[in-house]
Design an enzyme around this catalytic site. Structure first.
Site, PDB file in Angstrom:
ATOM      1  N   SER A 277       1.091  -1.053  -0.134  1.00  0.00           N
ATOM      2  CA  SER A 277       0.047  -0.073  -0.005  1.00  0.00           C
ATOM      3  C   SER A 277       0.961   1.312  -0.044  1.00  0.00           C
ATOM      4  O   SER A 277       1.796   1.236   0.428  1.00  0.00           O
ATOM      5  CB  SER A 277      -0.899  -0.117   1.357  1.00  0.00           C
TER       6      SER A 277
ATOM      7  N   TYR B 137      -2.199  -1.533  10.417  1.00  0.00           N
ATOM      8  CA  TYR B 137      -2.240  -1.506   8.942  1.00  0.00           C
ATOM      9  C   TYR B 137      -1.264  -1.122   8.151  1.00  0.00           C
ATOM     10  O   TYR B 137      -0.559  -1.800   7.415  1.00  0.00           O
ATOM     11  CB  TYR B 137      -3.663  -1.010   8.446  1.00  0.00           C
TER      12      TYR B 137
END
Ligand SMILES: NC(=O)c1ccc[n+]([C@@H]2O[C@H](COP(=O)([O-])OP(=O)(O)OC[C@H]3O[C@@H](n4cnc5c(N)ncnc54)[C@H](OP(=O)(O)O)[C@@H]3O)[C@@H](O)[C@H]2O)c1
Length: 253
Positions: free
Chosen positions: A137, A150
């Site tokens: 990401s 995350y």
């Protein structure tokens, strides 16, 4: 990775980026096996699109082993694994109650891909041309305040990809890291409506074009992710962190 002619397994393709990529890869001339926990969604997608399907919970090591055995028995020419399954949760480390979420995120987003890759490495090395695709990401490089664990798991996936690429050099296995920006999926509730999220179709179109244009790429970086990916390289990391957290204070990413 070649854009066509592969047999691809995508655990985490019952929705969002995984499903959109599965459809594009199938249309580009690949055999695609999709996986996920939701058996009824898998059955529906098999009927609608002709995918082969495998039920898998990537948070469960036994489920990964069983799914890998099934996939390899049914698709012995499998040569691409896309470790797509992931979860995102908003956490507040200043109060009690974040630990259970943090552990679940690590289990799914970091241990999941590690166990998946481990289940396929021997097979992939036996194929003449194979690819392990990891999914990190932009938040691996620029933290979103509300999603610490995350962000950390995605940073770990980035470094894992860099590291195992060194180990697989000289074998038939390539390692390709997909680095999505915020994309309009239901990864977080309401994210698909976020004005900061890239439309899913535009993201997969650009991703497929990049894979086709750069078959030897290490990372797939759509234009929208470069702000987050290269803050440190540009020398404006602090400003990038501030911008990302000012733009999207509710956690959509
Ligand atoms: N959307 C974004 O903005 C964005 C940005 C950067 C990176 N990513 C990454 O892209 C990947 C896909 O996310 P998405 O945005 O497409 O979200 P999504 O629509 O929520 O899709 C997540 C997929 O992962 C599967 N999954 C989740 N936990 C699983 C488990 N324990 N076992 C098996 N499958 C599991 C889900 O299937 P089931 O529910 O059927 O199991 C679903 O197919 C994730 O790794 C995410 O971190 C997304």
């Amino acid at each position: 990775m070649n854009i066509s002619g592969n047999t691809v397994f995508i655990p985490g393709a019952t929705s969002g980026i995984g499903l959109a990529l599965a459809l594009r890869l199938q249309a580009a001339g690949n055999t695609v096996v999709i996986g996920g926990r939701r058996a009824e969604v898998l059955a529906q997608l098999a009927t609608e699109h002709g995918f082969a399907t495998v039920r898998i919970d990537t948070a469960d090591p036994e489920s990964i082993r069983a799914a890998a055995t099934q996939v390899l028995a049914e698709h012995p020419d499998l040569n691409v694994l896309i470790a797509m399954a992931g979860i995102m949760r908003v956490e507040d480390w200043r109060s009690d109650g974040f630990l259970a979420d943090a552990e679940e995120i690590v289990t799914t987003n970091l241990l999941g891909p590690i166990r998946l890759i481990a289940a396929f490495t021997a097979h992939l090395q036996s194929r003449p041309d194979a690819t392990i695709v990891t999914v990190s990401s932009g938040l691996a490089h620029t933290p979103l305040r509300v999603t610490p664990t995350y962000n950390a798991t995605k940073a770990a996936i980035h470094m894992l990809s860099e590291s195992i690429r060194l180990q697989f050099a000289g074998t038939s296995v390539s390692v390709l890291e997909l680095v999505p920006p915020a994309v309009a999926t239901e990864l977080l509730p309401g994210q698909s409506e976020s004005p900061f999220a890239m439309p899913l179709d535009a993201f997969v179109d650009e991703t497929m074009a990049l894979i086709e244009a750069q078959p030897d790429a290490h990372e797939i970086l759509v234009e929208n992710v470069k702000l987050l990916r290269f803050g440190e390289v540009r020398g404006d990391y602090a400003e990038t962190v501030a911008t990302v957290n000012r733009l999207d204070p509710h956690g959509n990413a």
